[in-house]
Design a protein around this motif. Structure first.
Motif, PDB file in Angstrom:
ATOM      1  N   ASN A 121       0.895  -1.017   0.083  1.00 62.15           N
ATOM      2  CA  ASN A 121       0.023  -0.037   0.050  1.00 62.15           C
ATOM      3  C   ASN A 121       1.063   1.297  -0.192  1.00 62.15           C
ATOM      4  OD1 ASN A 121      -2.694  -0.750  -0.058  1.00 62.15           O
ATOM      5  ND2 ASN A 121      -2.754  -0.915   2.327  1.00 62.15           N
ATOM      6  N   LEU A 122       1.790   1.342   0.832  1.00 65.95           N
ATOM      7  CA  LEU A 122       2.685   2.531   1.029  1.00 65.95           C
ATOM      8  C   LEU A 122       3.494   2.792  -0.334  1.00 65.95           C
ATOM      9  CD1 LEU A 122       3.983   1.963   4.660  1.00 65.95           C
ATOM     10  CD2 LEU A 122       1.935   3.095   3.999  1.00 65.95           C
ATOM     11  N   ALA A 123       3.765   1.543  -0.703  1.00 69.69           N
ATOM     12  CA  ALA A 123       4.676   1.798  -1.990  1.00 69.69           C
ATOM     13  C   ALA A 123       3.759   2.287  -3.226  1.00 69.69           C
ATOM     14  CB  ALA A 123       5.247   0.336  -2.400  1.00 69.69           C
ATOM     15  N   THR A 124       2.542   2.532  -2.984  1.00 65.15           N
ATOM     16  CA  THR A 124       1.645   3.043  -4.281  1.00 65.15           C
ATOM     17  C   THR A 124       2.486   4.737  -4.275  1.00 65.15           C
ATOM     18  OG1 THR A 124      -0.111   3.799  -2.622  1.00 65.15           O
ATOM     19  CG2 THR A 124      -0.192   1.710  -4.035  1.00 65.15           C
ATOM     20  N   ASP A 125       2.871   5.201  -3.219  1.00 67.02           N
ATOM     21  CA  ASP A 125       3.292   6.652  -3.132  1.00 67.02           C
ATOM     22  C   ASP A 125       4.976   6.630  -4.071  1.00 67.02           C
ATOM     23  OD1 ASP A 125       4.881   8.785  -3.024  1.00 67.02           O
ATOM     24  OD2 ASP A 125       4.449   9.168  -0.683  1.00 67.02           O
ATOM     25  N   LYS A 126       4.849   6.542  -5.392  1.00 62.72           N
ATOM     26  CA  LYS A 126       6.046   6.318  -6.138  1.00 62.72           C
ATOM     27  C   LYS A 126       7.434   7.554  -5.713  1.00 62.72           C
ATOM     28  CE  LYS A 126       4.069   2.931  -8.003  1.00 62.72           C
ATOM     29  NZ  LYS A 126       4.121   1.875  -7.126  1.00 62.72           N
ATOM     30  N   GLU A 127       6.955   8.384  -5.031  1.00 62.00           N
ATOM     31  CA  GLU A 127       7.771   9.404  -4.655  1.00 62.00           C
ATOM     32  C   GLU A 127       8.361   9.417  -3.306  1.00 62.00           C
ATOM     33  OE1 GLU A 127       8.959  11.774  -7.102  1.00 62.00           O
ATOM     34  OE2 GLU A 127       7.467  10.764  -8.548  1.00 62.00           O
ATOM     35  N   GLY A 128       7.910   8.701  -2.613  1.00 63.21           N
ATOM     36  CA  GLY A 128       8.240   8.395  -1.158  1.00 63.21           C
ATOM     37  C   GLY A 128       9.774   8.127  -0.771  1.00 63.21           C
ATOM     38  N   LEU A 129      10.349   8.229   0.407  1.00 62.78           N
ATOM     39  CA  LEU A 129      11.451   7.901   0.650  1.00 62.78           C
ATOM     40  C   LEU A 129      11.273   6.718   1.776  1.00 62.78           C
ATOM     41  CD1 LEU A 129      13.161  11.095   1.336  1.00 62.78           C
ATOM     42  CD2 LEU A 129      13.426   9.800  -0.549  1.00 62.78           C
ATOM     43  N   PHE A 130      12.016   5.632   1.667  1.00 68.34           N
ATOM     44  CA  PHE A 130      11.756   4.598   2.363  1.00 68.34           C
ATOM     45  C   PHE A 130      12.734   4.096   3.297  1.00 68.34           C
ATOM     46  CE2 PHE A 130       7.495   3.342   0.787  1.00 68.34           C
ATOM     47  CZ  PHE A 130       7.389   3.989  -0.481  1.00 68.34           C
ATOM     48  N   TYR A 131      12.818   4.287   4.522  1.00 70.76           N
ATOM     49  CA  TYR A 131      13.833   3.924   5.663  1.00 70.76           C
ATOM     50  C   TYR A 131      13.331   2.313   5.878  1.00 70.76           C
ATOM     51  CZ  TYR A 131      15.380   8.744   5.871  1.00 70.76           C
ATOM     52  OH  TYR A 131      16.123   9.947   5.961  1.00 70.76           O
ATOM     53  N   ILE A 132      14.382   1.464   6.122  1.00 69.72           N
ATOM     54  CA  ILE A 132      14.077   0.196   6.497  1.00 69.72           C
ATOM     55  C   ILE A 132      15.216  -0.262   7.594  1.00 69.72           C
ATOM     56  CG2 ILE A 132      13.736  -2.145   5.610  1.00 69.72           C
ATOM     57  CD1 ILE A 132      13.752  -1.352   2.660  1.00 69.72           C
ATOM     58  N   VAL A 133      14.754  -0.734   8.661  1.00 68.51           N
ATOM     59  CA  VAL A 133      15.604  -1.136   9.825  1.00 68.51           C
ATOM     60  C   VAL A 133      15.158  -2.407  10.220  1.00 68.51           C
ATOM     61  CG1 VAL A 133      16.673  -0.922  12.052  1.00 68.51           C
ATOM     62  CG2 VAL A 133      16.558   1.067  10.346  1.00 68.51           C
ATOM     63  N   GLY A 134      16.028  -3.400  10.172  1.00 73.77           N
ATOM     64  CA  GLY A 134      15.699  -4.968  10.724  1.00 73.77           C
ATOM     65  C   GLY A 134      16.853  -5.785  10.409  1.00 73.77           C
ATOM     66  N   SER A 135      16.399  -7.018  10.750  1.00 75.64           N
ATOM     67  CA  SER A 135      17.617  -8.244  10.210  1.00 75.64           C
ATOM     68  C   SER A 135      17.832  -7.993   8.642  1.00 75.64           C
ATOM     69  CB  SER A 135      17.112  -9.523  10.558  1.00 75.64           C
ATOM     70  OG  SER A 135      16.039  -9.828   9.677  1.00 75.64           O
ATOM     71  N   ASP A 136      19.105  -8.768   8.365  1.00 76.58           N
ATOM     72  CA  ASP A 136      19.218  -8.855   6.932  1.00 76.58           C
ATOM     73  C   ASP A 136      18.039  -9.337   5.950  1.00 76.58           C
ATOM     74  OD1 ASP A 136      21.635  -7.366   7.520  1.00 76.58           O
ATOM     75  OD2 ASP A 136      22.976  -9.024   6.896  1.00 76.58           O
ATOM     76  N   GLU A 137      17.531 -10.457   6.475  1.00 74.22           N
ATOM     77  CA  GLU A 137      16.538 -11.160   5.728  1.00 74.22           C
ATOM     78  C   GLU A 137      15.389 -10.239   5.640  1.00 74.22           C
ATOM     79  OE1 GLU A 137      14.627 -14.057   8.068  1.00 74.22           O
ATOM     80  OE2 GLU A 137      13.301 -14.686   6.368  1.00 74.22           O
ATOM     81  N   PHE A 138      14.904  -9.439   6.663  1.00 72.11           N
ATOM     82  CA  PHE A 138      14.023  -8.269   6.746  1.00 72.11           C
ATOM     83  C   PHE A 138      14.229  -7.316   5.478  1.00 72.11           C
ATOM     84  CE2 PHE A 138      12.129  -4.459   8.195  1.00 72.11           C
ATOM     85  CZ  PHE A 138      10.576  -4.825   8.366  1.00 72.11           C
ATOM     86  N   LEU A 139      15.564  -6.807   5.453  1.00 77.86           N
ATOM     87  CA  LEU A 139      15.996  -5.881   4.589  1.00 77.86           C
ATOM     88  C   LEU A 139      15.604  -6.131   3.219  1.00 77.86           C
ATOM     89  CD1 LEU A 139      19.302  -4.434   5.938  1.00 77.86           C
ATOM     90  CD2 LEU A 139      16.796  -3.765   6.508  1.00 77.86           C
TER      91      LEU A 139
END
Ligand SMILES: Cc1cc2nc3c(=O)[nH]c(=O)nc-3n(C[C@H](O)[C@H](O)[C@H](O)COP(=O)(O)OP(=O)(O)OC[C@H]3O[C@@H](n4cnc5c(N)ncnc54)[C@H](O)[C@@H]3O)c2cc1C
Length: 238
Positions: free
Chosen positions: A184-202
């Motif tokens: 859902n969130l990725a429908t925003d094609k201009e957004g900035l996506f920060y990701i933090v978690g395990s390598d598998e999660f990334l």
């Protein structure tokens, strides 16, 4: 390299398995939102070579204005020697911190910011959100999505939706809901996506975001330049 020895001034039991250690701020020590440090236990530098089993990377879950360096970590019953020692430390115990750096400061580029985290990964984002609350300049809005299967969600007083501040916070306890929401969130094609978690999660998050047409330069990871390029080049360009 400067090593700062400091003392624990408070221990907060966030959940049955997660603790925040608040450390005194050495006088000339400061940091940016999203920073991580090396947190070392007493004895780590007793020999010629540093003892790596007594050192871990840890994010700083506070901002300098809170006057303490916050370290938030999960300590399970079955844990490493490092965590077993940490669990037994008390207020007044000494710890060392060094090599502090932020790979994920808050980007102020007039974009929507999405903070995707798993479990205690939320600790990395707490200072970004506090920084945004202090000064919202050039950030359109922030949305946080955290998955924690224990359902013991962290920092609920900060991660509480506040429409007036253009901040939304969502907690989910299972992968199905989590990845549905990322889609859902990725429908925003201009957004900035920060990701933090395990390598598998990334890896799983990057794959999904890329499938949805999010560009590599819109994805922020708490990794040094070298490791970052390894992670971000794992998939074919869109
Ligand atoms: C930039 C960066 C920032 C980070 N920030 C944070 C942070 O803010 N908070 C945080 O908690 N971590 C953070 N980490 C991860 C952190 O450095 C540790 O890798 C992580 O907390 C795991 O700690 P541990 O290795 O002591 O293992 P543990 O968490 O103790 O254990 C990991 C797993 O191994 C098992 N295990 C380990 N040792 C044993 C044993 N002797 N017997 C049986 N089972 C065992 C445990 O059951 C568990 O499943 C960060 C890492 C990076 C790179």
């Amino acid at each position: 390299m400067q090593i700062y020895w400091t003392k624990i001034n408070k221990i907060i039991e966030e959940t049955p398995e997660v603790k925040t250690y608040l450390l005194d701020c050495p006088e000339d020590f400061t940091w940016e939102e999203g920073a991580h440090t090396h947190l070392a236990l007493e004895g780590f530098n007793a020999e010629d070579k540093p003892n790596r089993s007594l050192i871990r990377h840890m994010s700083i879950s506070t901002l300098p204005y809170e006057n303490s360096i916050g370290i938030t970590t999960r300590i399970r019953e079955q844990c490493s020697e490092y965590k077993a020692i940490l669990r037994n430390l008390e207020v007044g115990s000494e710890l060392a911190i060094f090599k502090t750096h932020s790979n994920v400061p808050l980007k102020r580029e007039d974009k929507n910011v999405y903070l995707l985290s798993s479990g205690v990964g939320l600790a990395t984002f707490r200072p970004l959100v506090l920084d945004y609350f202090e000064r919202a300049d050039n950030v359109n809005k922030i949305h946080s999505l955290n998955i924690d299967s224990s359902k013991n969600f962290l920092f609920k007083n900060v991660f509480e939706s506040a429409p007036d501040k253009k901040f939304t916070s969502q907690f989910v306890d299972n992968r199905k809901d989590y990845y549905e929401e990322v889609r859902n969130l990725a429908t925003d094609k201009e957004g900035l996506f920060y990701i933090v978690g395990s390598d598998e999660f990334l890896v799983q998050n990057i794959e999904l975001l890329r499938e949805q047409g999010i560009n590599l330069d819109q994805i922020m990871l708490d990794k040094h330049e070298q490791t970052l390029s390894k992670f971000l080049s794992m998939d074919a360009p869109v």
